[in-house]
Design a protein around this motif. Structure first.
Motif, PDB file in Angstrom:
ATOM      1  N   ASN A   8      30.344  49.760  -0.055  1.00  0.00           N
ATOM      2  CA  ASN A   8      29.157  50.584  -0.246  1.00  0.00           C
ATOM      3  C   ASN A   8      28.611  51.043   1.097  1.00  0.00           C
ATOM      4  OD1 ASN A   8      29.096  50.358  -3.072  1.00  0.00           O
ATOM      5  ND2 ASN A   8      28.011  48.399  -2.961  1.00  0.00           N
ATOM      6  N   ASN A  13      26.624  54.971  -1.711  1.00  0.00           N
ATOM      7  CA  ASN A  13      27.868  55.612  -2.117  1.00  0.00           C
ATOM      8  C   ASN A  13      29.014  54.635  -1.887  1.00  0.00           C
ATOM      9  OD1 ASN A  13      29.371  58.166  -2.831  1.00  0.00           O
ATOM     10  ND2 ASN A  13      30.341  57.688  -0.881  1.00  0.00           N
ATOM     11  N   GLN A  14      29.929  54.572  -2.846  1.00  0.00           N
ATOM     12  CA  GLN A  14      31.035  53.623  -2.740  1.00  0.00           C
ATOM     13  C   GLN A  14      32.308  54.344  -2.312  1.00  0.00           C
ATOM     14  OE1 GLN A  14      32.985  51.489  -6.211  1.00  0.00           O
ATOM     15  NE2 GLN A  14      31.756  49.818  -5.383  1.00  0.00           N
ATOM     16  N   ARG A  63      33.891  60.849  -0.071  1.00  0.00           N
ATOM     17  CA  ARG A  63      32.980  60.908  -1.214  1.00  0.00           C
ATOM     18  C   ARG A  63      33.312  62.115  -2.084  1.00  0.00           C
ATOM     19  NH1 ARG A  63      27.367  60.634   0.206  1.00  0.00           N
ATOM     20  NH2 ARG A  63      27.980  59.233   1.877  1.00  0.00           N
ATOM     21  N   SER A  68      36.866  57.113  -4.731  1.00  0.00           N
ATOM     22  CA  SER A  68      35.496  56.914  -4.248  1.00  0.00           C
ATOM     23  C   SER A  68      34.513  57.507  -5.251  1.00  0.00           C
ATOM     24  CB  SER A  68      35.303  57.559  -2.869  1.00  0.00           C
ATOM     25  OG  SER A  68      36.020  56.845  -1.880  1.00  0.00           O
ATOM     26  N   SER A  69      33.269  57.100  -5.144  1.00  0.00           N
ATOM     27  CA  SER A  69      32.248  57.582  -6.071  1.00  0.00           C
ATOM     28  C   SER A  69      31.790  58.983  -5.706  1.00  0.00           C
ATOM     29  CB  SER A  69      31.057  56.621  -6.077  1.00  0.00           C
ATOM     30  OG  SER A  69      30.439  56.593  -4.792  1.00  0.00           O
ATOM     31  N   GLY A  70      31.037  59.590  -6.600  1.00  0.00           N
ATOM     32  CA  GLY A  70      30.487  60.915  -6.354  1.00  0.00           C
ATOM     33  C   GLY A  70      31.141  61.985  -7.200  1.00  0.00           C
ATOM     34  N   GLN A  80      26.366  63.690   5.864  1.00  0.00           N
ATOM     35  CA  GLN A  80      26.866  62.546   5.108  1.00  0.00           C
ATOM     36  C   GLN A  80      28.325  62.261   5.440  1.00  0.00           C
ATOM     37  OE1 GLN A  80      26.120  63.530   0.991  1.00  0.00           O
ATOM     38  NE2 GLN A  80      24.198  62.372   0.959  1.00  0.00           N
ATOM     39  N   ASP A  84      29.855  58.907   7.012  1.00  0.00           N
ATOM     40  CA  ASP A  84      30.970  58.163   6.413  1.00  0.00           C
ATOM     41  C   ASP A  84      32.029  57.831   7.458  1.00  0.00           C
ATOM     42  OD1 ASP A  84      29.728  58.235   3.963  1.00  0.00           O
ATOM     43  OD2 ASP A  84      30.945  59.888   3.166  1.00  0.00           O
TER      44      ASP A  84
END
Length: 279
Positions: A8, A13-14, A63, A68-70, A80, A84
């Motif tokens: 995370n 965000n993962q 992301r 990955s999430s999102g 962002q 990352d």
């Protein structure tokens, strides 16, 4: 050895991480940033070549990509993406300590690592950028950019599905087949992502004087996706720090092209030279 995990970021965000490393202590570690629409597992064979040279590779699905999430193809801001990269570099520092690190990006990721080199402070020894998104070959007319910028501000998360011909990636047929069959690949791009990446490319061109670390910039002169001339123009402005190599008749994915062995040798030679300078 191959290790996968989720982590995370500060904003929850993962990100899906993958690490390939040799059985003994590596002489260097690469932080790899993939391109738009794809994911880190497409670099499995490429990463293993570095492992054979005693170099570890740490990468992640960006992301809105891969595992990955999102929402697919959506970002809140380009910052962002820079954050990352910082997060991934911290992961490397945690896992590998003071082992020399290099930042490596391809396509949109290639543009990201150039922006990171220009705008952020870091302890990596140098940057490798292949086929970077500085200028895209199929960008809309400049007269439409203010309209797209307004849409990005009004509906930043709205995404459109783009058409894409996988034959533009490589001359190798198996590359197109695997790409088209890959269920983790997507073709969604939000207005915010496009406008921010577009602006980031011109930011790169205007801020070449801020490059203060070694840079290896590689591009095929037959690339139909990102503009090799933009890479050439940028490299001409950073002669004291940059090494620029063009590959004749090569398409976009140099690591999946007919010249991939030469590309790997060029990267390895440059990387080993930077390690020797750091001793």
């Amino acid at each position: 050895m191959h290790h996968i995990y989720h982590a995370n970021t500060d904003n929850e965000n993962q990100l899906f991480f993958q690490v390939w490393q040799p059985s003994s202590k590596p002489k260097a570690v690469i932080c790899l940033v993939h391109g738009i629409g794809e994911h880190s597992s497409r670099y499995h064979e490429w990463a293993e070549q570095f492992v054979e040279e005693n170099i570890a590779v740490c990468t992640y699905d960006q992301r809105g990509h891969g595992l990955s999430s999102g929402k697919r193809g959506v970002i809140g801001s380009y910052e962002q993406l820079m954050n990352d990269i910082d997060f991934a570099l911290e992961e490397i520092k945690t896992n590998f300590g003071d082992i020399p690190c290099f930042l490596y990006g391809h396509s949109m990721g290639g543009g990201e690592v150039l922006n990171h080199l220009i705008s952020r402070k870091s302890n990596y020894l140098g940057v490798i950028s292949t086929s970077p998104w500085i200028v895209t070959q199929e960008a809309p007319p400049k007269i439409l950019i203010p309209f797209l910028r307004a849409l990005a501000n009004f509906i930043p998360s709205f995404s459109i599905k783009t058409s894409f011909d996988a034959k533009k990636l490589s001359h190798i047929e198996n590359v197109w087949i695997k790409y088209n069959e890959d269920e983790l690949i997507h073709h969604m791009v939000s207005f915010r992502l496009f406008v921010d990446a577009y602006d980031a490319g011109y930011y790169i061109l205007k801020n070449s004087n801020k490059v203060k670390k070694p840079l290896l910039l590689l591009h095929g002169n037959a690339d139909q996706i990102t503009d090799c001339n933009a890479s050439r123009i940028f490299s001409e402005k950073i002669v004291n720090y940059g090494t620029h190599i063009q590959y004749d008749k090569a398409y976009h994915e140099l690591h999946n092209e007919f010249c991939h062995q030469k590309v790997f040798a060029d990267i390895l030679n440059w990387l080993n030279a930077r390690l020797a300078e750091n001793k």
